[in-house]
Design an enzyme around this catalytic site. Sequence first.
Site, PDB file in Angstrom:
ATOM      1  N   LYS A   9     -16.721  25.284  53.948  1.00  0.00           N
ATOM      2  CA  LYS A   9     -18.086  25.025  53.825  1.00  0.00           C
ATOM      3  C   LYS A   9     -18.454  24.304  54.929  1.00  0.00           C
ATOM      4  O   LYS A   9     -17.918  23.065  54.800  1.00  0.00           O
ATOM      5  CB  LYS A   9     -18.466  24.867  52.171  1.00  0.00           C
ATOM      6  CG  LYS A   9     -19.964  24.421  52.152  1.00  0.00           C
ATOM      7  CD  LYS A   9     -20.270  24.721  50.421  1.00  0.00           C
ATOM      8  CE  LYS A   9     -20.589  23.390  50.125  1.00  0.00           C
ATOM      9  NZ  LYS A   9     -21.338  23.085  48.538  1.00  0.00           N
ATOM     10  N   SER A  25     -23.146  37.745  65.307  1.00  0.00           N
ATOM     11  CA  SER A  25     -22.800  36.362  65.574  1.00  0.00           C
ATOM     12  C   SER A  25     -23.524  35.525  65.243  1.00  0.00           C
ATOM     13  O   SER A  25     -25.236  35.045  64.957  1.00  0.00           O
ATOM     14  CB  SER A  25     -22.028  36.173  66.031  1.00  0.00           C
ATOM     15  OG  SER A  25     -22.335  35.888  67.156  1.00  0.00           O
ATOM     16  N   THR A  57     -22.288  37.474  58.771  1.00  0.00           N
ATOM     17  CA  THR A  57     -21.448  37.001  59.844  1.00  0.00           C
ATOM     18  C   THR A  57     -20.354  37.603  60.627  1.00  0.00           C
ATOM     19  O   THR A  57     -19.512  37.036  59.607  1.00  0.00           O
ATOM     20  CB  THR A  57     -22.899  37.286  61.126  1.00  0.00           C
ATOM     21  OG1 THR A  57     -22.873  37.966  62.386  1.00  0.00           O
ATOM     22  CG2 THR A  57     -23.070  35.510  61.375  1.00  0.00           C
ATOM     23  N   TYR A  58     -20.136  37.312  61.438  1.00  0.00           N
ATOM     24  CA  TYR A  58     -18.728  36.710  62.206  1.00  0.00           C
ATOM     25  C   TYR A  58     -19.220  35.412  63.201  1.00  0.00           C
ATOM     26  O   TYR A  58     -19.678  34.788  63.578  1.00  0.00           O
ATOM     27  CB  TYR A  58     -18.195  37.046  62.960  1.00  0.00           C
ATOM     28  CG  TYR A  58     -18.600  38.197  63.979  1.00  0.00           C
ATOM     29  CD1 TYR A  58     -18.389  37.428  65.317  1.00  0.00           C
ATOM     30  CD2 TYR A  58     -19.569  39.200  64.253  1.00  0.00           C
ATOM     31  CE1 TYR A  58     -18.519  37.906  66.597  1.00  0.00           C
ATOM     32  CE2 TYR A  58     -19.988  39.372  65.335  1.00  0.00           C
ATOM     33  CZ  TYR A  58     -19.918  38.909  66.475  1.00  0.00           C
ATOM     34  OH  TYR A  58     -20.600  39.482  67.258  1.00  0.00           O
ATOM     35  N   GLY A  73     -28.391  38.003  67.481  1.00  0.00           N
ATOM     36  CA  GLY A  73     -28.885  39.777  67.212  1.00  0.00           C
ATOM     37  C   GLY A  73     -29.768  39.912  66.164  1.00  0.00           C
ATOM     38  O   GLY A  73     -30.628  39.220  65.435  1.00  0.00           O
ATOM     39  N   ALA A  74     -29.159  41.148  64.848  1.00  0.00           N
ATOM     40  CA  ALA A  74     -30.778  40.878  63.502  1.00  0.00           C
ATOM     41  C   ALA A  74     -30.325  39.516  63.111  1.00  0.00           C
ATOM     42  O   ALA A  74     -31.320  39.398  62.482  1.00  0.00           O
ATOM     43  CB  ALA A  74     -29.934  42.333  63.477  1.00  0.00           C
ATOM     44  N   ALA A  75     -29.309  39.173  63.248  1.00  0.00           N
ATOM     45  CA  ALA A  75     -29.684  38.050  62.365  1.00  0.00           C
ATOM     46  C   ALA A  75     -30.606  36.578  62.088  1.00  0.00           C
ATOM     47  O   ALA A  75     -30.753  36.315  61.306  1.00  0.00           O
ATOM     48  CB  ALA A  75     -27.797  37.264  62.011  1.00  0.00           C
TER      49      ALA A  75
END
Length: 116
Positions: A9, A25, A57-58, A73-75
């Site tokens: 974390k 990502s 995501t990654y 991207g979309a994030a």
Amino acid sequence: MFVHVVKSKIHRVKVTGADLNYIGSITIDEDLMDAANIIEGEKVQIVNNNNGERLETYAIPGPRNSGEITLNGAAARKVAKGDVLILITYAMMDIEQAKTFKPKLLFPNEENNLLK
């Protein structure tokens, strides 16, 4: 039996960028990735403390010692620059191993996302 447990974390880092036109990502300062034992391409859960969004995501490495935390991207639609995030990874392990496993917990500098 196998269980999912917190592997690492990164607690309370600030978003430094959001790039809607990137493929996808989260870009994370590679020093933070190393310290948290996160590898390139690993799935990351993102919790946004500012708006309550949770997404997955990654990870991709960003420049070392940069403090970069960029959603791509979309994030990118789920965050704003300056939002405070918690980044979490998980691992599957047998229940006996899970009982003694110790996750990597990072608490970077909240102003610049760098390791203290």
